[in-house]
Enzyme design. Sequence first.
Site, PDB file in Angstrom:
ATOM      1  N   VAL A 208     -25.533  21.446  13.771  1.00 35.79           N
ATOM      2  CA  VAL A 208     -24.334  22.154  13.390  1.00 35.79           C
ATOM      3  C   VAL A 208     -23.263  22.162  14.375  1.00 35.79           C
ATOM      4  CG1 VAL A 208     -24.071  24.738  12.864  1.00 35.79           C
ATOM      5  CG2 VAL A 208     -26.162  23.670  12.214  1.00 35.79           C
TER       6      VAL A 208
ATOM      7  N   LYS B 235      18.996  -1.742 -14.564  1.00 35.16           N
ATOM      8  CA  LYS B 235      20.097  -1.555 -15.585  1.00 35.16           C
ATOM      9  C   LYS B 235      21.306  -0.670 -15.003  1.00 35.16           C
ATOM     10  CE  LYS B 235      17.393  -1.451 -19.452  1.00 35.16           C
ATOM     11  NZ  LYS B 235      16.296  -1.024 -20.356  1.00 35.16           N
TER      12      LYS B 235
ATOM     13  N   GLY C 192       4.835  -4.908  -5.687  1.00 32.62           N
ATOM     14  CA  GLY C 192       3.969  -5.686  -4.334  1.00 32.62           C
ATOM     15  C   GLY C 192       4.219  -5.065  -3.184  1.00 32.62           C
TER      16      GLY C 192
ATOM     17  N   ASP D 119      12.014  -1.067  -9.848  1.00 34.00           N
ATOM     18  CA  ASP D 119      12.005  -2.436 -10.191  1.00 34.00           C
ATOM     19  C   ASP D 119      11.050  -2.886 -11.603  1.00 34.00           C
ATOM     20  OD1 ASP D 119      13.584  -3.123  -8.575  1.00 34.00           O
ATOM     21  OD2 ASP D 119      11.932  -4.031  -7.145  1.00 34.00           O
TER      22      ASP D 119
ATOM     23  N   PRO E  76     -29.648  24.300  26.517  1.00 35.83           N
ATOM     24  CA  PRO E  76     -30.224  23.578  27.257  1.00 35.83           C
ATOM     25  C   PRO E  76     -30.250  22.003  26.910  1.00 35.83           C
ATOM     26  CG  PRO E  76     -31.531  24.955  25.693  1.00 35.83           C
ATOM     27  CD  PRO E  76     -30.303  25.349  25.363  1.00 35.83           C
TER      28      PRO E  76
HETATM   29  C1  LIG Z   1      10.658 -10.745  -6.182  1.00 37.91           C
HETATM   30  S1  LIG Z   1       9.057 -11.270  -6.134  1.00 37.91           S
HETATM   31  C2  LIG Z   1       8.509  -9.799  -5.484  1.00 37.91           C
HETATM   32  C3  LIG Z   1       7.062 -10.085  -4.740  1.00 37.91           C
HETATM   33  C4  LIG Z   1       6.414  -8.794  -4.410  1.00 37.91           C
HETATM   34  N1  LIG Z   1       7.285  -8.315  -3.515  1.00 37.91           N
HETATM   35  C5  LIG Z   1       5.073  -8.731  -3.753  1.00 37.91           C
HETATM   36  O1  LIG Z   1       4.910  -8.488  -2.675  1.00 37.91           O
HETATM   37  O2  LIG Z   1       4.336  -9.298  -4.775  1.00 37.91           O
HETATM   38  C6  LIG Z   1       8.469 -11.567  -7.626  1.00 37.91           C
HETATM   39  C7  LIG Z   1       7.428 -12.540  -7.833  1.00 37.91           C
HETATM   40  O3  LIG Z   1       6.375 -12.043  -7.569  1.00 37.91           O
HETATM   41  C8  LIG Z   1       5.090 -12.268  -8.436  1.00 37.91           C
HETATM   42  N2  LIG Z   1       4.709 -11.369  -8.945  1.00 37.91           N
HETATM   43  C9  LIG Z   1       4.754  -9.864  -8.807  1.00 37.91           C
HETATM   44  N3  LIG Z   1       3.891  -9.187  -9.552  1.00 37.91           N
HETATM   45  C10 LIG Z   1       3.104 -10.150 -10.142  1.00 37.91           C
HETATM   46  C11 LIG Z   1       2.075  -9.861 -11.110  1.00 37.91           C
HETATM   47  N4  LIG Z   1       1.515  -8.709 -11.605  1.00 37.91           N
HETATM   48  N5  LIG Z   1       1.540 -11.120 -11.772  1.00 37.91           N
HETATM   49  C12 LIG Z   1       1.962 -12.289 -11.359  1.00 37.91           C
HETATM   50  N6  LIG Z   1       3.038 -12.328 -10.600  1.00 37.91           N
HETATM   51  C13 LIG Z   1       3.697 -11.455  -9.868  1.00 37.91           C
HETATM   52  C14 LIG Z   1       5.761 -13.474  -9.248  1.00 37.91           C
HETATM   53  O4  LIG Z   1       5.953 -14.681  -8.924  1.00 37.91           O
HETATM   54  C15 LIG Z   1       7.273 -12.876  -9.333  1.00 37.91           C
HETATM   55  O5  LIG Z   1       8.388 -13.666  -9.740  1.00 37.91           O
END
Ligand SMILES: C[S@@+](CC[C@H](N)C(=O)[O-])C[C@H]1O[C@@H](n2cnc3c(N)ncnc32)[C@H](O)[C@@H]1O
Length: 417
Positions: free
Chosen positions: A29, A221, A253, A199, A49
């Site tokens: 505890v 856009k 990503g 994005d 102890p």
């Molecule tokens: C501008 S880059 C950006 C990469 C991003 N920052 C990353 O770390 O994944 C965009 C490219 O990432 C790849 N990409 C990103 N998401 C993806 C997905 N869900 N499926 C396949 N390719 C992907 C493709 O090659 C796409 O043209």
Amino acid sequence: MDRKDDAPAYPVGLRLAGRRVVVVGGGQVAQRRLPALLSAGADVVLVAPEATPSVEAMAEAGELRWERRPYRTGDLAEAWYALVATRDPAANAAASAEAEERRVWCVRSDDANAASAWTPATGRTDGVTVAVLSGRDPRRSAAVRDAVVEGLRDGSLVAPRHRDRTAGVALVGGGPGDPDLITVRGRRLLAEADVVIADRLGPRDLLDELPPHVEVIDAAKIPYGRAMAQEAINAALIEHAKAGKAVVRLKGGDPFVFGRGMEEAEALAAAGIPVSVVPGISSSISVPGAAGIPVTHRGVAHEFTVVSGHVAPDDARSLVDWPALARMRGTLVLLMAVERIGAIADALIAGGRPAGTPVAVVQEGTTAAQRRVDATLASVARIVTEEGVRPPAVIVVGDVVTVGRPGGTYTEGNVHG
Ligand SMILES: C[S@@+](CC[C@H](N)C(=O)[O-])C[C@H]1O[C@@H](n2cnc3c(N)ncnc32)[C@H](O)[C@@H]1O
């Protein structure tokens, strides 16, 4: 006045920094409770102890003072708060009687009814302490605590800050597309944002879940007239942050993998806007993985190189050393390469990569629309055209492509989509 044992406890936050807390008993505890007491800055005296090895280590590290003996009357003289948890019911009763007499709030592990205080189930996240009491059902308290802490962490429980909310921009890596593949921090910042500039790639589904007052702007856009699109995005980020908004720049990503994240961070810093960066899961590793391709594999590939295919190999603007890549044995992961894959495959073959090197193209990885097309360096351009593969796609070149295929080690059932 009579004491009502079934009355609910009155919750309070004790500020224990520098105040004496006496812990009687050095078992499990104490081991569980001591870290929170120490992190609250309490001046802890342990009377026992013997103690568990972890508790002993805390004493040896000088985090608490250990009186290596049984409890005796008078031990609570300087205490503001006491925790009584020995295996000896008589010692527990004596210590809690002393606490009562000295009006020291006392938690007692063996008899909650006899205690003057109860320890709530607690958790902390991002500056919030969650403490839950539910009568005599500690498991229920823990379950409620977990639900609240998890909800705050992943943003599913929206509790925007009002006091110390800082305006500024968070550059958030949203991961490859599956909404479950954003980080916990990214998701929370998204839930707390006033403005989100997103994005086309990344976890778009998460945007639908945002509360109606959040302004969601599609980065593609934003009107940019004669300026560059990126300048218009930077200007929009700066404008909203200057208006005192909490802004999330949601990127696909990881923000720093071909994501122009540093350009945006620099523009914001130059404008005096506070900026934080939240890493994300890059498609360069996660998209092959989701399609069953490990970018490295023991005995097959001990290196992988992530390359932008945005500029063709014969274009003077290319910064990629294609002949060097062609000589390497490891895995090549190509992003933004669908349109130029013919020229890229030619350059690799011309530089010495065997024409039969396996290639996989994974389109819209980790999303419901994921699909994988297999080829070789010699056939990939034709197959991409025949199959109508479109961006976004990650192209993997190398022997790892066949590791998970029939005869390899990968179980097809694990492939997403
Ligand atoms: C501008 S880059 C950006 C990469 C991003 N920052 C990353 O770390 O994944 C965009 C490219 O990432 C790849 N990409 C990103 N998401 C993806 C997905 N869900 N499926 C396949 N390719 C992907 C493709 O090659 C796409 O043209």
